[in-house]
Design an enzyme around this catalytic site. Structure first.
Site, mmCIF file in Angstrom:
data_model
loop_
_atom_site.group_PDB
_atom_site.id
_atom_site.type_symbol
_atom_site.label_atom_id
_atom_site.label_comp_id
_atom_site.label_asym_id
_atom_site.label_seq_id
_atom_site.Cartn_x
_atom_site.Cartn_y
_atom_site.Cartn_z
ATOM 1 N N GLU A 118 6.761 4.136 1.084
ATOM 2 C CA GLU A 118 6.129 3.548 -0.101
ATOM 3 C C GLU A 118 5.657 4.589 -1.106
ATOM 4 O O GLU A 118 5.842 4.419 -2.296
ATOM 5 C CB GLU A 118 4.849 2.793 0.318
ATOM 6 C CG GLU A 118 5.023 1.386 0.746
ATOM 7 C CD GLU A 118 3.675 0.780 1.072
ATOM 8 O OE1 GLU A 118 2.986 1.281 1.988
ATOM 9 O OE2 GLU A 118 3.303 -0.191 0.412
ATOM 10 N N CYS A 175 1.774 -9.139 -11.923
ATOM 11 C CA CYS A 175 1.253 -9.301 -13.275
ATOM 12 C C CYS A 175 -0.267 -9.469 -13.265
ATOM 13 O O CYS A 175 -0.836 -9.928 -12.278
ATOM 14 C CB CYS A 175 1.859 -10.534 -13.905
ATOM 15 S SG CYS A 175 3.649 -10.547 -13.878
ATOM 16 N N LYS A 193 0.494 -4.682 -5.963
ATOM 17 C CA LYS A 193 -0.550 -4.786 -4.946
ATOM 18 C C LYS A 193 -0.564 -6.153 -4.289
ATOM 19 O O LYS A 193 -0.672 -6.279 -3.090
ATOM 20 C CB LYS A 193 -1.911 -4.491 -5.594
ATOM 21 C CG LYS A 193 -3.079 -4.523 -4.614
ATOM 22 C CD LYS A 193 -2.971 -3.405 -3.592
ATOM 23 C CE LYS A 193 -4.005 -3.488 -2.504
ATOM 24 N NZ LYS A 193 -3.636 -2.674 -1.341
ATOM 25 N N TRP A 215 4.966 -7.463 -14.472
ATOM 26 C CA TRP A 215 5.825 -6.911 -13.410
ATOM 27 C C TRP A 215 7.093 -7.743 -13.468
ATOM 28 O O TRP A 215 7.075 -8.935 -13.142
ATOM 29 C CB TRP A 215 5.118 -7.044 -12.061
ATOM 30 C CG TRP A 215 5.772 -6.296 -10.955
ATOM 31 C CD1 TRP A 215 5.760 -4.950 -10.746
ATOM 32 C CD2 TRP A 215 6.505 -6.856 -9.862
ATOM 33 N NE1 TRP A 215 6.444 -4.640 -9.594
ATOM 34 C CE2 TRP A 215 6.915 -5.792 -9.046
ATOM 35 C CE3 TRP A 215 6.862 -8.150 -9.492
ATOM 36 C CZ2 TRP A 215 7.656 -5.971 -7.874
ATOM 37 C CZ3 TRP A 215 7.599 -8.338 -8.334
ATOM 38 C CH2 TRP A 215 7.980 -7.252 -7.545
ATOM 39 N N LYS A 261 4.258 3.499 5.158
ATOM 40 C CA LYS A 261 3.395 4.270 4.247
ATOM 41 C C LYS A 261 4.187 5.416 3.632
ATOM 42 O O LYS A 261 4.111 5.656 2.441
ATOM 43 C CB LYS A 261 2.179 4.867 4.979
ATOM 44 C CG LYS A 261 1.068 3.934 5.364
ATOM 45 C CD LYS A 261 0.240 3.387 4.231
ATOM 46 C CE LYS A 261 0.818 2.107 3.719
ATOM 47 N NZ LYS A 261 0.405 0.862 4.295
ATOM 48 N N HIS A 312 19.806 4.562 22.158
ATOM 49 C CA HIS A 312 20.727 3.443 21.914
ATOM 50 C C HIS A 312 21.274 3.484 20.494
ATOM 51 O O HIS A 312 21.785 2.473 20.007
ATOM 52 C CB HIS A 312 20.013 2.111 22.194
ATOM 53 C CG HIS A 312 19.575 1.986 23.625
ATOM 54 N ND1 HIS A 312 20.457 1.767 24.655
ATOM 55 C CD2 HIS A 312 18.353 2.107 24.191
ATOM 56 C CE1 HIS A 312 19.796 1.740 25.798
ATOM 57 N NE2 HIS A 312 18.510 1.949 25.546
ATOM 58 N N ARG A 331 -2.383 -3.042 -9.507
ATOM 59 C CA ARG A 331 -1.540 -4.105 -8.962
ATOM 60 C C ARG A 331 -0.057 -3.838 -9.180
ATOM 61 O O ARG A 331 0.769 -4.506 -8.578
ATOM 62 C CB ARG A 331 -1.918 -5.439 -9.612
ATOM 63 C CG ARG A 331 -3.312 -5.892 -9.268
ATOM 64 C CD ARG A 331 -3.756 -6.984 -10.188
ATOM 65 N NE ARG A 331 -2.929 -8.163 -10.048
ATOM 66 C CZ ARG A 331 -3.205 -9.180 -9.229
ATOM 67 N NH1 ARG A 331 -4.285 -9.132 -8.503
ATOM 68 N NH2 ARG A 331 -2.425 -10.219 -9.158
ATOM 69 N N GLU A 362 4.139 1.103 10.743
ATOM 70 C CA GLU A 362 3.208 1.199 9.612
ATOM 71 C C GLU A 362 3.245 2.614 9.019
ATOM 72 O O GLU A 362 3.211 2.794 7.802
ATOM 73 C CB GLU A 362 1.797 0.800 10.084
ATOM 74 C CG GLU A 362 0.690 0.950 9.064
ATOM 75 C CD GLU A 362 0.892 0.152 7.769
ATOM 76 O OE1 GLU A 362 1.794 -0.692 7.698
ATOM 77 O OE2 GLU A 362 0.148 0.435 6.815
ATOM 78 N N ASN A 367 1.255 -15.466 -15.299
ATOM 79 C CA ASN A 367 1.583 -14.854 -14.003
ATOM 80 C C ASN A 367 2.323 -15.906 -13.191
ATOM 81 O O ASN A 367 1.931 -17.072 -13.207
ATOM 82 C CB ASN A 367 0.319 -14.486 -13.223
ATOM 83 C CG ASN A 367 -0.368 -13.269 -13.796
ATOM 84 O OD1 ASN A 367 0.100 -12.676 -14.751
ATOM 85 N ND2 ASN A 367 -1.499 -12.912 -13.202
ATOM 86 N N GLY A 368 3.341 -15.498 -12.447
ATOM 87 C CA GLY A 368 4.057 -16.459 -11.595
ATOM 88 C C GLY A 368 5.481 -16.648 -12.067
ATOM 89 O O GLY A 368 6.013 -15.835 -12.838
HETATM 90 C C1 F6R Z 1 1.975 -2.039 2.092
HETATM 91 C C2 F6R Z 1 1.389 -3.241 1.537
HETATM 92 C C3 F6R Z 1 2.169 -4.508 1.600
HETATM 93 C C4 F6R Z 1 1.227 -5.681 1.898
HETATM 94 C C5 F6R Z 1 1.999 -7.003 1.816
HETATM 95 C C6 F6R Z 1 1.135 -8.186 2.194
HETATM 96 O O1 F6R Z 1 1.144 -0.929 1.961
HETATM 97 O O2 F6R Z 1 0.305 -3.215 1.006
HETATM 98 O O3 F6R Z 1 3.192 -4.427 2.530
HETATM 99 O O4 F6R Z 1 0.684 -5.507 3.167
HETATM 100 O O5 F6R Z 1 2.480 -7.182 0.512
HETATM 101 O O6 F6R Z 1 0.028 -8.293 1.370
HETATM 102 P P1 F6R Z 1 -1.261 -9.090 1.815
HETATM 103 O O7 F6R Z 1 -1.846 -8.407 2.990
HETATM 104 O O8 F6R Z 1 -2.151 -9.075 0.614
HETATM 105 O O9 F6R Z 1 -0.797 -10.482 2.160
#
Ligand code: F6R
Length: 612
Positions: free
Chosen positions: A492, A2, A607, A75, A489, A508, A27, A485, A100-101
């Site tokens: 996502e 949010c 985000k 959100w 990506k 395995h 976000r 990673e 927010n929260g």
């Molecule tokens: C993936 C991504 C998330 C963040 C995770 C932690 O592309 O961005 O997996 O890495 O939500 O966020 P931070 O680093 O802000 O604690």
């Protein structure tokens, strides 16, 4: 997650609120709304499901005008994305709140407030806040600030709140506990937001609220009380750069821009932190030198991409610094009974510094007897940084694309600096090896630039994935987290199912999945595991699997039927995880573009994950 924007001014603030929401779009959210108090004293709102654009359309046909207002991107957590669940929430016709929260005791509050005659029109936890405030307002003789102070102790959970009322048009109220808020300072006008980026179009001066703060914001003054109720001053921070982060420039997406920024931001992350032949340990804070000498273990905690950076660091810390290292995702660590080894440094890694699980893990860790806490973080004003003993700020600059890219590679650089500093402090790292790695770090931005120059080749390779539904990513050693990673990506932003395995695990189980419809992506630097990796790749080819291999120029791997080799610049093995991340980011990006997904704001994702 949010987003909140608020404004109190002499001019009409509706466009400022909407622009602020647009700047927070990155976000992630599913509905948006705005409430504005008109000069005639009417408090009115517009709310829409979907993008801020929908809200703008609603405002174009039914405008709102006024000099006091609050706005929100939601959100969904409690209640589906819908207009009636979108914020601002009202109680009566004069009181509006955005939040927010998560309010954990919302069910108890809801029952109590229903008993008092309040009628709920949404499924949200937020609506309990506005009715509670309405109820307390009557008890406080109509004083909104007093009512907020009285209501706050009844809220359990996390909140960043903005409140306005038609009965007190001279103030915008804010309260922070577990969800960040920042006041933007103007001339004869002031603003509020959950992230300073939302307000960069109106000011460059900011005051960050701290945990437990309540603020009363007027057009020309701000008063803040801390968690104990005492009046406090918070420092004013002025930004002189970073406004360009909110602009895509020549790039089609923020993600592509941020991928291409990596040589520059890696360079920035190194600046001032390298001596001639060693890492400057003071980069971690004035107490770091004394503390590091006593570190015998490291515990890393993080989420998502930041967790993958920590996984790479475990290989580095054990191999180069000779220090035992454990790593765990924050959402598990925070609820587990942990046995703490003596002299363990507790390290958190986070782009935002506001991730709820990582913050909670840090707060728990403080009770558990760790030697000290270190945050590797991209936001200097974040809660994580403020609450840690030591900090290393990554210098990635604001990251707008939801999928983390430059934050990850700068975290890796920060973790390599930590490895070298700890290795030397413990006497486990030979000076010649440190000097060699320092030299390699200096060359890293150039190597990253060379990797990015292969964009066109990678774009071509991405066509292989356009119609696929599943992929495997393989890596060995420190390349295994890089494969993880890469898989994260791809899923996502392209929504293709992707899994990562250590290459040695293939037979395995996962080998059963391999056929012509399951491309297998591999990272193959030229190290002692290369020959083993090549055997794993033969296993894939023998089952008809198509291989995409990112290989060191010296690895002597070549294209063949069903094997697509992309030659990467040669790099010191220790830094290969940083370099090999880039082609995987570019691959995901191009696959997502081909599939037409929303690259910068992928579905269901936020985000900064400030709720559990
Ligand atoms: C993936 C991504 C998330 C963040 C995770 C932690 O592309 O961005 O997996 O890495 O939500 O966020 P931070 O680093 O802000 O604690």
């Amino acid at each position: 997650m949010c987003g909140i924007v608020g404004a109190i001014a002499e001019r009409n603030i509706t466009a400022i609120l909407v622009e602020g929401l647009k700047r927070l779009e990155y976000r992630g959210y599913d509905s948006a709304g705005v409430a504005v108090l008109s000069a005639a004293g009417d408090l009115q709102r517009r709310r829409r499901v979907g993008k801020v654009y929908e809200l703008e359309q609603a405002l174009a046909s039914e405008p709102l005008t006024g000099s006091l207002g609050i706005a929100h991107t939601r959100w969904a957590t409690h209640g589906a994305p819908s207009e009636r669940n979108a914020h601002p929430h009202f109680s009566g016709e004069q009181l509006a709140v955005v939040h927010n929260g998560i309010i954990e005791n919302h069910e108890t509050l809801r029952e109590r407030l229903k008993g008092l005659g309040y009628v709920f029109t949404s499924d949200t936890d937020t609506e309990t806040i506005v009715h509670l405030l309405h109820h307390t307002l009557a008890e406080c003789g109509g004083d909104l600030t007093a009512a907020l102070k009285a209501a706050i102790p009844e809220l359990h959970g996390a909140y960043g709140l903005a409140v306005i009322s038609g009965s007190q048009p001279d103030r915008l109220l804010a309260a922070r506990s577990g969800s960040p808020l920042v006041i933007g300072l103007g001339l004869g006008e002031n603003f509020l937001a959950s992230d300073q980026l939302a307000l960069r179009q109106v000011t460059d001066r900011f005051m960050y609220l701290e945990e437990g703060d309540i603020a009363e914001i007027h057009r020309d003054s701000v008063q803040i009380w801390d968690a104990s109720g005492a009046p406090v001053q918070r420092e004013t921070v002025q930004y002189h750069d970073g406004a360009e982060a909110a602009d895509k420039g020549e790039y089609r997406h923020f993600m592509l821009k941020e991928i291409h920024e990596q040589p520059k931001v890696v360079q920035r992350t190194l600046e001032g932190r390298l001596g001639n032949d060693h890492v400057l340990v003071q980069a971690f804070g004035p107490q770091a030198e004394a503390l590091f000498a006593g570190v015998r273990n490291v515990q890393i905690v993080a989420c998502g991409t930041s967790y993958h950076a920590g996984m790479v660091a475990r290989y580095w810390l054990e191999e180069l610094a000779g220090i035992p290292c454990q790593i765990e995702v924050a959402s598990e660590f925070r609820y587990r009974k942990v046995v703490v080894q003596p002299d363990t440094l507790f390290v958190t890694i986070s782009q935002s510094g506001e991730t709820a699980d990582t913050l909670a893990a840090l707060r728990n860790a403080k009770q558990l007897g760790y030697l000290a806490s270190l945050a590797i973080c991209n936001v200097g004003t974040s809660s994580l940084v403020r609450e840690s003993d030591l900090t290393l700020l990554t210098q990635a600059g604001p990251e707008i694309g939801v999928a983390s890219t430059k934050a990850f590679t700068t975290q890796l650089v920060g973790l390599m600096l930590l490895t070298l500093a700890l290795g030397r402090a413990r006497g486990n790292l030979e000076a010649t090896i440190e000097a060699e790695l320092v030299e390699e770090l200096r060359r890293l931005p150039t190597r990253l630039g060379e990797a990015l120059a292969m964009d066109k080749i990678i774009e071509k390779v991405s066509e292989l994935f356009a119609e696929k539904h599943h992929t495997l990513f393989l890596g060995r050693g420190a390349q295994y987290p890089v494969a993880m990673e890469g898989a994260l990506k791809l899923k996502e932003i392209s929504y293709i199912h992707a899994e990562a395995y250590p290459a040695g695990e293939l037979k395995h189980g996962p080998l059963a999945l391999v056929d012509a419809d399951m491309p297998v992506v591999t990272v193959a630097p030229n190290n002692e595991l290369l020959e083993k990796l090549k055997s794993n790749l033969q296993e894939v080819r023998a089952r008809g699997g198509e291989l995409i291999v990112f290989a060191d120029t010296k690895a002597a791997m070549s294209n063949g039927e069903g094997t697509h080799v992309v030659n990467m610049p040669h790099i010191h093995d220790a830094l290969a995880p940083v370099l090999y991340t880039l082609p995987l980011q570019l691959l995901s990006y191009h696959v997502a573009v081909l599939r037409g997904t929303d690259v910068d704001q992928p579905r269901n994702l936020a985000k900064s994950v400030t709720v559990e």
